[in-house]
Design an enzyme around this catalytic site. Structure first.
Site, PDB file in Angstrom:
ATOM      1  N   ASP A 252       0.857  -1.180   0.000  1.00 23.12           N
ATOM      2  CA  ASP A 252       0.000   0.000   0.000  1.00 23.12           C
ATOM      3  C   ASP A 252       0.893   1.228   0.000  1.00 23.12           C
ATOM      4  O   ASP A 252       2.120   1.119   0.088  1.00 23.12           O
ATOM      5  CB  ASP A 252      -0.943   0.024   1.204  1.00 23.12           C
ATOM      6  CG  ASP A 252      -2.286   0.661   0.864  1.00 23.12           C
ATOM      7  OD1 ASP A 252      -2.287   1.684   0.137  1.00 23.12           O
ATOM      8  OD2 ASP A 252      -3.326   0.146   1.302  1.00 23.12           O
ATOM      9  N   HIS A 294     -13.655  -1.605  -6.894  1.00 20.88           N
ATOM     10  CA  HIS A 294     -14.962  -0.934  -6.859  1.00 20.88           C
ATOM     11  C   HIS A 294     -14.820   0.566  -6.606  1.00 20.88           C
ATOM     12  O   HIS A 294     -15.777   1.316  -6.782  1.00 20.88           O
ATOM     13  CB  HIS A 294     -15.892  -1.602  -5.845  1.00 20.88           C
ATOM     14  CG  HIS A 294     -15.667  -1.216  -4.420  1.00 20.88           C
ATOM     15  ND1 HIS A 294     -16.635  -1.342  -3.455  1.00 20.88           N
ATOM     16  CD2 HIS A 294     -14.572  -0.719  -3.772  1.00 20.88           C
ATOM     17  CE1 HIS A 294     -16.169  -0.928  -2.291  1.00 20.88           C
ATOM     18  NE2 HIS A 294     -14.922  -0.550  -2.453  1.00 20.88           N
TER      19      HIS A 294
END
EC number: 2.1.1.-
Length: 387
Positions: A252, A294
């Site tokens: 990340d 998403h």
């Protein structure tokens, strides 16, 4: 018997609340209720819902839920003395919130906690409310003007969407979050809130046969790479179940990482920007993306998928997309609202099976199988491989 105008179609009664865990309540009240209060204003009886959500936000800012839990029963006068707010304002706010079981009025101006009060007193839930009010609500409020200006088309540019229109910024939503330390803290607390009462994908996806069996025994080879994995909840859960399975890599942006504590010796942190950089860990058995795609329009998703695909080994590596799988017909309310919320936040989308097939094909990946969660309206796994 429901009282008229107490919103029985949306608000669970105490017997239902008592039968659910507090984590389920977090899902019901943080996701379903506040978003529906903005999106689903369809009838005159729905008018008070935005007012209820606003009152909950003010109560959070004043710490009312925490004080009610810690000092119950407590009067509006005592709450005013503790918080510095006007007693009359506190009474008016809690009077409304009590109609939706956010608190219980045991006598005039005296308040006691309900299961919802206890949930709302949790810092991660408070963080979620603040985040929603800061970003999601303004984005949804700006929707009429945005769509009128953009010809009533879905946003396809993460730097020119509803959030950008509302907040007058050209940053993506995630860049905007990263630029505000307080918002970033709330976002990380909110996103770290876990799955609630829903089953983990480890409960229903065949980990043994699809990941562990046939995995390379070389300790330098990664077993699972969690792309955009934040605080590492998925890998921590995986390690607890399979403590000697293999190398686990958490990727990340540096700002999203947190101290892994006792798991820092078994989970390797690799700073990685999946939009701007090629996947640095090559040939892993599985690349996991949990609620990543998403958040993004199709063209961004293709870029993310192509970056992962470049590191995959054909015939060995798997791509596991842990995402919502929206039915072509008969979508549940939660999925439909999540779809609108993701569109508002960053131009994202909750996708159907056909949309997932198309997206994978655009990135040169082959769909292997859809794995459905046993939870109603729950997320599934879209399993894919490199062609």
């Amino acid at each position: 018997m429901p009282v008229e105008n107490e919103f029985p179609r949306e608000l669970p009664n105490h017997s239902l609340i008592s039968s659910k865990s507090q984590m389920t309540l977090q899902s019901i009240w943080l996701f379903r209720y506040p978003v529906s209060s903005i999106v689903c204003v369809q009838f005159p009886t729905d008018f008070p819902k935005p007012v209820l959500a606003l009152s909950a936000r003010i109560a959070i800012d004043l710490g009312l839920f925490t004080h009610i839990v810690q000092k119950c029963p407590i009067t509006s006068r005592s709450l005013a003395a503790i918080t510095g707010a006007e007693e009359l304002l506190i009474t008016r706010i809690l009077r409304l919130l009590s109609t939706a079981h956010f608190a219980e009025e045991t006598s005039t101006g005296t308040w006691a906690p309900t299961p919802i009060t206890k949930t709302m007193a949790k810092e991660e839930i408070a963080a979620g409310y603040r985040f929603i009010c800061h970003m999601v609500v303004p984005a949804l409020q700006s929707a009429p003007g945005y769509f009128q200006h953009h010809g009533y088309s879905c946003p396809t540019d993460a730097k020119d969407g509803l959030v950008q229109h509302a907040l007058q910024t050209k940053k993506t939503s995630f860049e905007y979050i990263m630029s505000d330390p307080h918002l970033l803290k709330d976002f990380n607390l909110f996103m770290g809130n876990g799955m609630g009462a829903r089953k983990s994908w480890l409960d229903w996806y065949p980990v043994q046969s699809n990941i562990l069996d046939g995995a390379d025994a070389d300790p330098d080879k990664a077993l699972i790479v969690d792309v955009g994995g934040g605080k590492g909840h998925d890998l921590i859960a995986f390690h607890k179940r399979y403590p000697n399975a293999g190398r686990l890599v958490l990727e990340d942006l540096p700002a999203a990482f947190d101290d892994l504590g006792q798991y820092s010796m078994v989970i390797e942190k690799v700073p990685h920007d999946f939009l701007a950089e090629a996947q640095p860990v090559k040939g892993a058995k599985a690349y996991l993306c949990h609620h990543i795609l998403h958040d993004w329009p199709d063209n961004y998703c293709v870029r993310i998928l192509e970056g992962i695909s470049s590191a995959m080994t054909p015939g060995y590596s798997k791509l596991l997309l842990h995402e919502g799988i929206v039915p072509e017909k008969g979508v549940c309310q939660f999925q439909a609202m999540s779809d609108i919320a993701t569109m508002a936040c960053n131009g994202g989308m909750e996708r159907t099976r056909e949309q997932w097939r198309t997206l994978l094909h655009m990135a040169g990946l082959q769909l292997i199988r859809f794995w459905n969660s046993p939870d109603e309206g729950g997320d599934g796994i879209i399993e894919a491989a490199k062609v």
